[in-house]
Every structure is written in C-alpha cells, then in structure tokens.
Motif scaffolding. Structure first.
Motif, mmCIF file in Angstrom:
data_model
loop_
_atom_site.group_PDB
_atom_site.id
_atom_site.type_symbol
_atom_site.label_atom_id
_atom_site.label_comp_id
_atom_site.label_asym_id
_atom_site.label_seq_id
_atom_site.Cartn_x
_atom_site.Cartn_y
_atom_site.Cartn_z
ATOM 1 N N ASN A 1 0.830 -1.207 0.000
ATOM 2 C CA ASN A 1 0.000 0.000 0.000
ATOM 3 C C ASN A 1 0.867 1.259 0.000
ATOM 4 O OD1 ASN A 1 -2.418 -1.427 -0.034
ATOM 5 N ND2 ASN A 1 -2.517 -1.558 2.199
ATOM 6 N N ILE A 2 1.964 1.223 0.755
ATOM 7 C CA ILE A 2 2.876 2.374 0.758
ATOM 8 C C ILE A 2 3.457 2.598 -0.626
ATOM 9 C CG2 ILE A 2 5.077 3.220 1.654
ATOM 10 C CD1 ILE A 2 4.428 1.820 4.287
ATOM 11 N N LEU A 3 3.867 1.515 -1.281
ATOM 12 C CA LEU A 3 4.428 1.632 -2.627
ATOM 13 C C LEU A 3 3.383 2.157 -3.608
ATOM 14 C CD1 LEU A 3 6.668 1.182 -4.682
ATOM 15 C CD2 LEU A 3 5.921 -1.194 -4.870
ATOM 16 N N ALA A 4 2.155 1.663 -3.496
ATOM 17 C CA ALA A 4 1.095 2.140 -4.385
ATOM 18 C C ALA A 4 0.823 3.625 -4.178
ATOM 19 C CB ALA A 4 -0.179 1.322 -4.147
ATOM 20 N N LYS A 5 0.891 4.056 -2.942
ATOM 21 C CA LYS A 5 0.685 5.485 -2.649
ATOM 22 C C LYS A 5 1.775 6.342 -3.282
ATOM 23 C CE LYS A 5 0.579 8.710 1.258
ATOM 24 N NZ LYS A 5 0.633 8.837 2.744
ATOM 25 N N LEU A 6 3.021 5.880 -3.189
ATOM 26 C CA LEU A 6 4.120 6.644 -3.783
ATOM 27 C C LEU A 6 4.017 6.675 -5.302
ATOM 28 C CD1 LEU A 6 7.089 5.410 -1.561
ATOM 29 C CD2 LEU A 6 5.981 7.654 -1.494
ATOM 30 N N ARG A 7 3.645 5.557 -5.906
ATOM 31 C CA ARG A 7 3.540 5.522 -7.362
ATOM 32 C C ARG A 7 2.379 6.364 -7.873
ATOM 33 N NH1 ARG A 7 4.642 -0.964 -8.490
ATOM 34 N NH2 ARG A 7 6.937 -0.802 -8.627
ATOM 35 N N ALA A 8 1.304 6.444 -7.077
ATOM 36 C CA ALA A 8 0.151 7.238 -7.505
ATOM 37 C C ALA A 8 0.447 8.725 -7.489
ATOM 38 C CB ALA A 8 -1.052 6.926 -6.604
ATOM 39 N N GLY A 9 1.409 9.157 -6.686
ATOM 40 C CA GLY A 9 1.747 10.571 -6.611
ATOM 41 C C GLY A 9 0.720 11.359 -5.825
ATOM 42 N N SER A 10 0.742 12.692 -5.991
ATOM 43 C CA SER A 10 -0.164 13.574 -5.236
ATOM 44 C C SER A 10 -1.571 13.499 -5.808
ATOM 45 C CB SER A 10 0.334 15.018 -5.297
ATOM 46 O OG SER A 10 1.651 15.115 -4.779
ATOM 47 N N ARG A 11 -2.556 13.521 -4.916
ATOM 48 C CA ARG A 11 -3.942 13.523 -5.343
ATOM 49 C C ARG A 11 -4.344 14.934 -5.805
ATOM 50 N NH1 ARG A 11 -6.615 10.908 -0.102
ATOM 51 N NH2 ARG A 11 -5.084 12.335 0.808
ATOM 52 N N PRO A 12 -5.379 15.043 -6.634
ATOM 53 C CA PRO A 12 -5.812 16.379 -7.109
ATOM 54 C C PRO A 12 -6.142 17.323 -5.964
ATOM 55 C CG PRO A 12 -6.840 14.644 -8.406
ATOM 56 C CD PRO A 12 -6.127 13.963 -7.281
ATOM 57 N N GLN A 13 -6.713 16.772 -4.891
ATOM 58 C CA GLN A 13 -7.057 17.629 -3.763
ATOM 59 C C GLN A 13 -5.800 18.204 -3.099
ATOM 60 O OE1 GLN A 13 -8.067 14.611 -4.365
ATOM 61 N NE2 GLN A 13 -10.306 14.393 -4.171
ATOM 62 N N GLU A 14 -4.722 17.383 -3.039
ATOM 63 C CA GLU A 14 -3.476 17.867 -2.449
ATOM 64 C C GLU A 14 -2.850 18.966 -3.308
ATOM 65 O OE1 GLU A 14 -2.018 13.774 -0.182
ATOM 66 O OE2 GLU A 14 -1.376 14.191 -2.238
ATOM 67 N N ILE A 15 -2.924 18.807 -4.624
ATOM 68 C CA ILE A 15 -2.384 19.851 -5.515
ATOM 69 C C ILE A 15 -3.217 21.131 -5.400
ATOM 70 C CG2 ILE A 15 -1.978 20.447 -7.923
ATOM 71 C CD1 ILE A 15 -1.370 17.521 -8.456
ATOM 72 N N ALA A 16 -4.554 20.964 -5.340
ATOM 73 C CA ALA A 16 -5.417 22.139 -5.201
ATOM 74 C C ALA A 16 -5.145 22.856 -3.879
ATOM 75 C CB ALA A 16 -6.885 21.727 -5.290
ATOM 76 N N GLY A 17 -4.933 22.072 -2.798
ATOM 77 C CA GLY A 17 -4.618 22.689 -1.511
ATOM 78 C C GLY A 17 -3.296 23.434 -1.556
#
Length: 344
Positions: A98-114
């Motif tokens: 799950n940690i690896l999947a999170k890193l590969r997915a990158g930042s979520r749109p909400q995080e970029i908007a924030g």
C-alpha cells in the motif's frame, strides 16, 4: 630270465606313461571359463529423515515395516506457530504494498489544489505586508510614527516573503510527486517482504515430513509428542531402489569385467531363482579381501570392489544377504544402463 624281466619292463613303461600323463594334466593350458563368479552381500541405501526446523511432533503417519512411496507424508510438526508467522508476513507485505502504491500514484488532485490555495494565500499576505510597509515608511518619514513601527513592518514583510516561497515549494513538490529514490526503496522493501512471506510459507510446508524415495520404514526413532530438531532423525527408511550386490573381483580377473555388463544374482534364500542385474561400478583402487572371507590364501589377495545393481521388484533381496553373482563373459558387451533402470 627274459620272462622275469618283461613284467618289470612293462611296469616301468606304465609308470613313465602315468607320470607323463600327470605332468601334461598339471601343466596343460587351462580353458578359460565363460562365466565369472563373484561372491558378496546385498547393499541398499538408508535415509534418516529429519525436520528442517525444531518443533513438537504432532503426528507420525507410518509404522515400522510400512511401505512408503516418493513424497508420501510420514510425519508432521505442530503447525500453529508457523501459520502465525505466515499471517504476520502477509500483513507486513500488504502494508508495504500500500505504501508503494501510494508513492507511485503521486499527489492527489485535492493535495495539488490545496497547495495552490496555499500559494494564493501566501501571495495575498505578501502583498498586504508590502502595502503596510510602504504606508508605515511614509508615516515614519513624516515623523507621524516612531521608527520601531517601520521595523516591525519590515519584519512582517520578510516573514510574508518566506511564507510565499515555502508555499511555492510545496506546490512544486505536489506537482512532481514522490522522489524516484523513495519509490525504489519502497519497491525493494516489498521484494524483501515477499521473500519473508515465501520463507514463512516454506517453513509451514516443511512441517510436513515426506519420504524422499520409495522404501520401507525401518525404524521410528522419535514418537508423537517428542521435540524434534533439525539434526535429530525422526525415522529411518530403507530405499527400494537401487539395490546392489557388493562383491570383490581378483586383480587377475579385472580385465574380463567392465561396467554395463549383464549379470545374474543368486541367493540361497530363493534356490533356482536368478535376479537380473548389471555391473555398475568397479573401484579404481585395490584393497585386501574383506575379513569376512576366512580363507587365509584369499585374505592376502588384492581385490577390487564391484557394485552389481539388481532388479528387485518384489523386495526379496534384503540388506546383508549373501549372494552369488555370475557375469557371462561371452556375448556380453557393456551397455549404458541407468542405476534406476528397475525403478517402478
């Protein structure tokens, strides 16, 4: 007088003829035999089975004298703690995946908007600090406000600039996503956790002790409830195949024998029955005849150890059984015969 000498003369002639016949019989070339006869004993391989890990024996599935086949389960350790290790390794692997999947997915749109909103807020605060500083400077120059007020405004402006830079860097990190090195490290950790899970599963599977080959249970060394260790045998299995006769050939007969030659094996336990076999091994080094051979003349003779493999489908040839081996020397060219030719 002549009549008296005649019997003596005849006797002398007879004795001379008898002596000549005896001399010829003793010194004439002996006809070479067409069969090489060897004497020896039956040998088999024995395996002492042991678990790979320590634990308490929960079950023994076979008794002494039972016939077992290849890969048949014969004993089992208590698997409880090994199953717990598998469950733990599975959970650790899932968390790291799950940690690896999170890193590969990158930042979520909400995080970029924030992060963008943070930049906008920092820029607004910077503009406000700049306006405040300019107004305070005008009032200080006109001696309407003390110099300390302008210093406070300058400090507030510096803080606003730092906040704006920090917000901009946060937005840049959100847009770029995790570092490649962090992803690689997380991936390596996933591989390590996968190996740990495979090892835990292997240890769980090893709680089941299996027969390596077909054979007969010769001895149960440990019993149910005993503590087993990796170097403590649980039972001994006598393998059915290969079976061979260990015999010895004199040096003078060595040139007539070669690996791959057909042979027949006889035992006093089965009169008249011949077991098919073949010469499988001839020792490269000489040795004295074993002490089990009681004849003094033979005991002092150098011999070579020979292994004659035997077909033993009904298991009649047993360990230590004395046997006679006959190797035909005529029309018996060596052939490539595998040691397990009689398997099955």
């Amino acid at each position: 007088m002549k009549n008296k000498r005649l019997p003596v003369l005849v006797l002398v002639i007879v004795l001379i003829a008898a002596g000549a016949a005896a001399y010829w019989a003793l010194h004439r070339p002996k006809a070479q035999t067409q069969t090489l006869t060897l004497y020896g004993n039956i040998d088999i391989r024995q395996v002492q089975l042991a678990f790979n890990d320590a634990g308490r024996i929960a079950r023994l599935r076979v008794q002494e004298g039972d016939t077992v086949h290849k890969n048949q389960p014969v004993a089992q350790l208590d698997p409880a703690r090994f199953q717990d290790a598998v469950n733990r390794a599975q959970a650790v692997l899932l968390a790291q995946q799950n940690i690896l999947a999170k890193l590969r997915a990158g930042s979520r749109p909400q995080e970029i908007a924030g992060a963008r909103a943070g930049v906008d807020a920092a820029q607004a605060a910077l503009q406000n600090a700049e306006g405040t500083y300019k107004r305070q400077q005008t009032l200080v120059d006109a001696d309407f406000l003390p110099r300390q007020t302008l210093d406070n405004a300058a400090q507030a402006l510096k803080t606003a600039k730092a906040d704006a830079q920090r917000a901009q860097q946060a937005l840049s990190l959100a847009l770029q996503g995790p570092r490649k090195e962090d992803i690689a490290a997380a991936q390596a950790q996933v591989q390590a956790d996968q190996a740990a899970l495979a090892l835990a599963r292997r240890e769980l599977a090893d709680t089941e002790l299996r027969a390596p080959e077909a054979g007969v249970v010769e001895n149960r060394i440990l019993e149910e409830g005993d503590m087993a260790a990796s170097q403590t045998p649980v039972m001994t299995i006598a393998l059915n195949n290969p079976v061979w006769a260990r015999a010895y050939v004199p040096e003078r007969e060595l040139g007539r024998l070669a690996p791959g030659m057909r042979a027949r094996i006889f035992s006093d336990s089965f009169p008249g029955q011949a077991f098919d076999g073949w010469v499988g091994f001839i020792s490269p080094t000489a040795e004295f005849t074993p002490k089990s051979v009681q004849t003094t003349e033979l005991r002092a003779e150098l011999v070579y150890r020979v292994r004659v493999y035997a077909c033993n489908p009904q298991g009649r040839l047993r360990l230590g059984m004395p046997v006679t081996v006959e190797v035909p020397l005529r029309d018996n060219a060596p052939q490539q015969v595998p040691r397990h030719a009689c398997a099955g």
